[in-house]
Each structure stands twice: as C-alpha cells, then as structure tokens.
Design a protein around this motif. Sequence first.
Motif, PDB file in Angstrom:
ATOM      1  N   GLU A 291       0.827  -1.223   0.000  1.00 27.93           N
ATOM      2  CA  GLU A 291       0.000   0.000   0.000  1.00 27.93           C
ATOM      3  C   GLU A 291       0.856   1.266   0.000  1.00 27.93           C
ATOM      4  N   ASN A 292       2.162   1.124   0.222  1.00 28.58           N
ATOM      5  CA  ASN A 292       3.054   2.279   0.239  1.00 28.58           C
ATOM      6  C   ASN A 292       3.674   2.570  -1.133  1.00 28.58           C
ATOM      7  N   LEU A 293       3.221   1.857  -2.150  1.00 26.00           N
ATOM      8  CA  LEU A 293       3.650   2.159  -3.513  1.00 26.00           C
ATOM      9  C   LEU A 293       3.086   3.518  -3.915  1.00 26.00           C
ATOM     10  N   ILE A 294       3.951   4.403  -4.398  1.00 26.32           N
ATOM     11  CA  ILE A 294       3.517   5.736  -4.840  1.00 26.32           C
ATOM     12  C   ILE A 294       3.397   5.718  -6.357  1.00 26.32           C
ATOM     13  N   GLY A 295       2.193   5.962  -6.852  1.00 26.67           N
ATOM     14  CA  GLY A 295       1.968   5.904  -8.292  1.00 26.67           C
ATOM     15  C   GLY A 295       1.887   4.464  -8.764  1.00 26.67           C
ATOM     16  N   GLU A 296       2.227   4.257 -10.034  1.00 27.52           N
ATOM     17  CA  GLU A 296       2.130   2.928 -10.619  1.00 27.52           C
ATOM     18  C   GLU A 296       3.471   2.200 -10.570  1.00 27.52           C
ATOM     19  N   GLU A 297       3.402   0.885 -10.381  1.00 28.79           N
ATOM     20  CA  GLU A 297       4.615   0.085 -10.440  1.00 28.79           C
ATOM     21  C   GLU A 297       5.204   0.172 -11.853  1.00 28.79           C
ATOM     22  N   GLY A 298       6.512   0.385 -11.909  1.00 21.75           N
ATOM     23  CA  GLY A 298       7.189   0.508 -13.198  1.00 21.75           C
ATOM     24  C   GLY A 298       7.153   1.906 -13.801  1.00 21.75           C
ATOM     25  N   LYS A 299       6.427   2.812 -13.155  1.00 20.56           N
ATOM     26  CA  LYS A 299       6.326   4.193 -13.671  1.00 20.56           C
ATOM     27  C   LYS A 299       7.159   5.176 -12.838  1.00 20.56           C
ATOM     28  N   GLY A 300       7.968   4.656 -11.920  1.00 18.91           N
ATOM     29  CA  GLY A 300       8.721   5.529 -11.025  1.00 18.91           C
ATOM     30  C   GLY A 300       9.637   6.503 -11.736  1.00 18.91           C
ATOM     31  N   PHE A 301      10.295   6.041 -12.797  1.00 19.59           N
ATOM     32  CA  PHE A 301      11.209   6.922 -13.535  1.00 19.59           C
ATOM     33  C   PHE A 301      10.440   8.073 -14.173  1.00 19.59           C
ATOM     34  N   LEU A 302       9.298   7.767 -14.754  1.00 17.86           N
ATOM     35  CA  LEU A 302       8.478   8.816 -15.377  1.00 17.86           C
ATOM     36  C   LEU A 302       7.949   9.783 -14.324  1.00 17.86           C
TER      37      LEU A 302
END
Length: 381
Positions: free
Chosen positions: A224-235
């Motif tokens: 639940e602590n994922l910010i935004g979408e998985e795999g989209k962190g760089f963007l």
Amino acid sequence: MKHPYLTEDHEIFRKSLRKFLDKEAYPFYEQWEENRLIPRSFWTKMGEQGFLCPDLEEKYGGSGVDWGFSVVINEELERVGSGLVGLGLHSDIVIPYITAFGTEEQKKRWLPRCALGELITAIAMTEPGTGSDLANIKTTAKLDGSHYLVNGQKTFITNGIQSDLILVACKTDPNAKPKHKGISLLMVERGTPGFSRGRKLNKVGLHCQDTAELIFEDCKVPKENLIGEEGKGFLHMMDKLQQERLVVAIQAQKAAEVMLKLTIDYVKSREAFGKSISQFQNTQFKIAEMAADIEMGRAFLDQLIAEHIESKNVVTKVSMAKWKLTENAKKIASECMQLHGGYGYMEEYEIARRFRDIQVSSIYAGTNEIMKTIIAKKLGL
C-alpha cells in the motif's frame, strides 16, 4: 525588484515569515551549524504557522494557496542560510509526489502531519555507485505477498537522519527493457523492519542540514506504500524534477543577492590606504559586474517562475536556470570572498559560510553537466 507573480498578499506573508524567522531562526542558526542539525522543534513551529506545504489543499492541512507562497518561503529560508534547504525539499520536492501520484488513503494518512512538521520527508534516489544515471540504480524491491522486500543502499540523502517518510526509488523489475521501465517508488516509514540509517555524512558545507546513508536489508514495506504505478517511477521522477531544479535555482539566486549585499556593506566600511575600499576602481568594477549578473539572472528566473506557476512545460528553461544561476552564485561567492580579503576566509564572517554552502548547488538535483545534456537534447542536437 518586484516579482511579477507576487501580489500584496504574498508580501504580507513575507513580512510575517520574516518576523517569525527573526525570532526563531536567525538567533540560533550558528548553533545549529555547530550541532550539525536543525532541531525538530523548528520544523513543528514552521508547520504550526503554516510555513510548510502552503499549496496543499486545506483538507490535507495546507492553505490551498498558489506556488508563489512557496517561492517566498524558499527565498526567506535562503536568506537565513543555505543549510535550511531540507525544508524546501520537504514541501516542494517530496510532498508533490504524494499529491500528484498518491492514493486518497495515502494523502489522508501522511499529508496533514507533513504540513504540521510532525513528519519530515526525504527522497532517496542516489546510491553509492549511481548518481545522475537513475536508470541504473541497484536497490531492488521484490513483491512478497502483501509486502515488498527492499534491499540496497542510498547515500547523500537530505533529511536522512531526521526523516520519518522516505520516498525510495527502487527496481521492482530488474530485467525490464529499457531499464528505466523497471523503476518504482515506495514510501518507507520510520521504524520499518529492515530499514536503518548509516552515517550522518560530514560535508564541506550545509553543516546544519543532516545528510545520511540509508540501508535496506529485506526491508518489509507494505504494498500500500507504492507511490503511483509500479514501473512508472522513472516517469514520475522526470515529471517532478522540473520543480526540484527550479527550487535550487531560486535558492542560488537568493544566495547571490545576499552575498552581494554582504560585500557592498563590507567594502563600504573597510578602509585601506586612507579611504574606503569601495572607492577603489577594481572594487567598483567587480561590484558592478556582479550586480549586472544578478539582475539578469533575476529577470530570467522571475519569468520562469511565472510560467511554472501557469503549469507551462519549462524543462529547457529550468535546466538553463539551474545551470547558469548556480554557476553564477559560485562565481559571486568567490569574488565576494576575495573582496573581503583575509577576513573573508574567517569563519566568523558570513561570506565564508556562504562560499562553502553554495558549492554543492551545481551538483545536486542533477549536475550542471546533466543540465547541459538536457538543453542540448531539447534543442534537437
């Protein structure tokens, strides 16, 4: 100089903030430098007065005002000393990730306490072997049931010692092609099992700003602590770096303005060969050159801030500002120290601290070499 994006409300706010800092920051700043830490009590006082995260919506604890108020805060904190950069990082660099990409539950859980200064934030991108090349970070996060298991190290993390919430860039898919598509952002909270802090780093400057190493060993972070979408962190990071670099440019410009004023006051009072050194032609020429550079920098920066507040895409101009204004501030620091003579090298004179503190501005938030690379790419080269 009148900033085109500021109104009378902003100036009233500036007076209020300056009065607060006259009481709560200026008298204690040198002690904070010696202690190598800004007390948490200062953070909570800032929060109680509404000087943290002012652009947050009221329902999350902010004032719901425009970003011009944040500009005022960053300028006034820089007037006190560059070691207060961690407060700007908290309000204008980390919090925007939560407001832009966080879930409603995450916003309600964290933002009100961030606005009050009860929770201090940090962002962890840089690693011992990876700086500007974010696509090649080595910290991993493997989903294991309801948690991610995070392993790796981060370094040079601003607010690293005191932070309660750390936004960590990590690889959730180490095999992704291209590499940047495997990066995700996780919020690691103080006390999370497997998370520890390494050394509080001993820096050339920014002495009161805590900077640390962070260590993750099977660190158990709820999914639940994922910010935004998985795999989209760089963007997500690319989206928010525009404001981060603009904050650095604002701080550098204000630092240059402060250093020039300090030096003008000094050369007027210092005598040599029977007259004020401000009367020597060399001194006058140096002061005139710095004043011209500062005025041109301010004009460009103010227009850029206005465009950013209007939500325009100003990545190229921001890269130019971050590069030119930090290099300009470094040059001015050197010239101002020289005009102070031997006293400029003494720690009891503010220019010595300013000289030390400004050097890192061309390195963090993306080195100035990276800024030139971005500019060249945007120009189609």
